[in-house]
Design an enzyme around this catalytic site. Structure first.
Site, PDB file in Angstrom:
ATOM      1  N   GLN A 168      -5.104  -2.023   9.292  1.00 18.36           N
ATOM      2  CA  GLN A 168      -4.874  -3.331   8.662  1.00 18.36           C
ATOM      3  C   GLN A 168      -5.492  -4.438   9.519  1.00 18.36           C
ATOM      4  O   GLN A 168      -5.214  -4.532  10.715  1.00 18.36           O
ATOM      5  CB  GLN A 168      -3.353  -3.543   8.491  1.00 18.36           C
ATOM      6  CG  GLN A 168      -2.976  -4.793   7.744  1.00 18.36           C
ATOM      7  CD  GLN A 168      -3.432  -4.780   6.282  1.00 18.36           C
ATOM      8  OE1 GLN A 168      -3.333  -3.781   5.589  1.00 18.36           O
ATOM      9  NE2 GLN A 168      -3.957  -5.911   5.823  1.00 18.36           N
TER      10      GLN A 168
ATOM     11  N   LYS B 160       0.845  -1.203   0.000  1.00 17.53           N
ATOM     12  CA  LYS B 160       0.000   0.000   0.000  1.00 17.53           C
ATOM     13  C   LYS B 160       0.880   1.252   0.000  1.00 17.53           C
ATOM     14  O   LYS B 160       0.601   2.225  -0.699  1.00 17.53           O
ATOM     15  CB  LYS B 160      -0.934  -0.026   1.224  1.00 17.53           C
ATOM     16  CG  LYS B 160      -2.043  -1.037   1.048  1.00 17.53           C
ATOM     17  CD  LYS B 160      -2.802  -1.364   2.314  1.00 17.53           C
ATOM     18  CE  LYS B 160      -3.721  -2.560   2.028  1.00 17.53           C
ATOM     19  NZ  LYS B 160      -4.416  -3.071   3.210  1.00 17.53           N
TER      20      LYS B 160
ATOM     21  N   ASP C 134     -11.290   2.052   3.316  1.00 17.00           N
ATOM     22  CA  ASP C 134     -11.520   0.613   3.140  1.00 17.00           C
ATOM     23  C   ASP C 134     -12.996   0.320   2.852  1.00 17.00           C
ATOM     24  O   ASP C 134     -13.331  -0.772   2.394  1.00 17.00           O
ATOM     25  CB  ASP C 134     -11.111  -0.150   4.414  1.00 17.00           C
ATOM     26  CG  ASP C 134      -9.817  -0.928   4.233  1.00 17.00           C
ATOM     27  OD1 ASP C 134      -9.455  -1.198   3.069  1.00 17.00           O
ATOM     28  OD2 ASP C 134      -9.187  -1.266   5.251  1.00 17.00           O
TER      29      ASP C 134
END
Ligand code: NDP
Length: 281
Positions: A96, A52, A119
């Site tokens: 995460q 990322k 997300d």
């Protein structure tokens, strides 16, 4: 011969388009910044976080990396999220997953400001998708829609079957295919006569989490098959939920693993980061 849907090439194309968009946004004096939080040092998570960061660098998005100890408390993590929510210079916040067991994942996701929820996991983002309003969309299913569209595959009016109903893949996938006017069925572990259901599909999306479970017995001749699964086999080679060698000869188009859905997830995360500039400015 099946068309092989090249997720690597399509994700590269999307990242190049985003790079150009970011360069233009910067001309207006707007900078973009993604904060990525990792708790503990799970090796797979570290690889994802590293990828990322690299994608951000490529596109021209700043990234802040928070690598917290495994024993970080829920309160400490919540404090950091609250601080990042307030910061004007941070557009996107990503935690995460999975988190260590002592931390309540749902509570952490709910703590993220929905306007920074790149997300697309916050209940407000999911609800907005459900009723057709604007909001961030979970990256993997959003990437699958891009794969289909950019490969010239028609969704409207088609029988779409998804195997799997997880919150991050199956359910948002169903909503997105419905939004594109597909006729959608969601199968899961309690579905009876699974093969009969999946054989109806013009577009079959497999997110079952079981290596090579889907053989040609589950697939209609000429179907489009999208394989979301990622596994390492006994030889440490990546494979999907679909038995590619068995299924590819009978379908019209298929995603390989690796190089299919996987690269799209990061590309769509970057897309959400760029979108966040509009939501936060
Ligand atoms: P989950 O384990 O959360 O969900 C699996 C789903 O499959 C569940 O809904 C389950 O049903 C259903 N299922 C399990 N066994 C069967 C069966 N025998 N028959 C029918 N349905 C079954 O997985 P995820 O959605 O998180 O992920 C799916 C796969 O995709 C995994 O391999 C994962 O690694 C991969 N993945 C890949 C990503 C990428 O970027 N390429 C991103 C996210 C995931 P039930 O609900 O009834 O239990």
């Amino acid at each position: 011969m099946a068309q092989i849907i090249d997720g690597k090439a399509i994700s590269a194309q999307i990242k190049d388009e985003l790079k150009e968009k970011v360069a233009n946004i910067k001309k207006d004096g707007i900078t973009l910044c993604l904060a990525v939080i990792q708790v503990g040092n799970d090796p797979a998570s570290s690889v994802y976080v590293g990828n990322k960061k690299k994608a951000c660098e490529y596109i021209g998005i700043e990234s802040l990396a928070y690598e917290l100890e495994e024993n970080t408390t829920q309160e400490e993590l919540l404090d950091l999220i609250h601080e990042l929510n307030k910061r004007q210079d941070v557009n996107g916040i990503l935690v995460q997953l999975p988190l260590p067991k002592h931390i309540d994942e749902d509570m952490i996701i709910r703590a993220i400001d929905p306007s920074k929820d790149v997300d697309g996991f916050h209940p407000q983002s999911v609800g907005a998708l459900c009723i057709g309003q604007k909001g961030f969309i979970s990256c993997t299913p959003a990437g699958i829609i891009q794969l289909l569209k950019r490969s010239g595959i028609e969704i409207a009016g088609k029988e779409c079957v998804i195997i799997g109903r997880s919150n991050i893949v199956g359910k948002p996938m169903a909503l997105l295919l419905l939004r594109e006017n597909g006729t959608v069925t969601v199968a899961h572990s309690k579905t009876e006569n699974l093969k009969e259901v999946t054989k109806r599909a013009d577009i079959l999306v497999v997110a079952v989490g079981r290596p090579k479970m889907i053989t040609r017995e589950y697939v209609k001749e000429g179907a489009v098959v999208i394989d979301v699964g990622i596994h390492r086999n006994e030889n440490n080679k990546l494979c999907g939920d679909v038995d590619y060698d068995d299924v590819a000869p009978i379908c019209s188009a298929i995603t390989p693993v690796p190089g299919g859905v996987g690269p799209m997830t990061i590309a769509m995360l970057m897309n959400n980061c760029v979108e966040s500039a509009h939501l936060n400015s």
